[in-house]
Design a protein around this motif. Sequence first.
Motif, PDB file in Angstrom:
ATOM      1  N   LEU A  84      47.346  45.959  38.160  1.00 53.79           N
ATOM      2  CA  LEU A  84      48.389  44.549  38.356  1.00 53.79           C
ATOM      3  C   LEU A  84      47.495  44.373  39.801  1.00 53.79           C
ATOM      4  N   VAL A  85      47.418  43.054  39.378  1.00 49.25           N
ATOM      5  CA  VAL A  85      46.666  42.096  40.525  1.00 49.25           C
ATOM      6  C   VAL A  85      47.371  41.218  41.787  1.00 49.25           C
ATOM      7  N   LEU A  86      47.998  41.280  42.601  1.00 50.79           N
ATOM      8  CA  LEU A  86      48.213  40.092  42.886  1.00 50.79           C
ATOM      9  C   LEU A  86      47.880  39.541  43.850  1.00 50.79           C
ATOM     10  N   ILE A  87      47.379  38.582  43.416  1.00 48.76           N
ATOM     11  CA  ILE A  87      46.616  37.097  43.756  1.00 48.76           C
ATOM     12  C   ILE A  87      47.352  36.181  44.108  1.00 48.76           C
ATOM     13  N   GLU A  88      46.476  35.279  45.073  1.00 45.77           N
ATOM     14  CA  GLU A  88      46.382  34.081  45.636  1.00 45.77           C
ATOM     15  C   GLU A  88      44.879  32.626  43.769  1.00 45.77           C
ATOM     16  N   GLN A  89      46.151  32.189  43.525  1.00 48.49           N
ATOM     17  CA  GLN A  89      45.381  31.718  42.074  1.00 48.49           C
ATOM     18  C   GLN A  89      45.500  29.894  42.904  1.00 48.49           C
ATOM     19  N   THR A  90      44.025  29.032  42.167  1.00 48.63           N
ATOM     20  CA  THR A  90      43.939  28.495  42.719  1.00 48.63           C
ATOM     21  C   THR A  90      43.494  27.534  41.545  1.00 48.63           C
TER      22      THR A  90
END
Length: 119
Positions: A84-90
């Motif tokens: 699981l990658v917790l990300i900041e999506q642009t």
Amino acid sequence: MAFDPQELRFDAQGLIPVIAQDEATGEVLMLAWMNAEAVRRTLETGRVTYWSRSRQSYWVKGETSGHTQRLIEMRIDCDRDCLLVLIEQTGPACHTNRRSCFYTAIREGAEVVIAEPME
């Protein structure tokens, strides 16, 4: 204790599924695949890097579209066979220009589109 990607449980093709989740909202955005080198590159650069099964090459999310994923945290499931990658999506995460790849629901036995493409 230092993390070694080789300690993950990869499938017969040397891949592991990866769920990308928006860190701020909790929204599940997509599922993709990584090999050990993609895991290493992601952790090293903070830019989420996947393995494209169709192109047989590395794919840094947003490298051509500008719809980047910045790694906040990587988590390993209990069996060590999924990430699981917790990300900041642009921008949109989906190649269909939607925020999430999970834009179709099954409701009362029918498929229903629940999210339109982003402007």
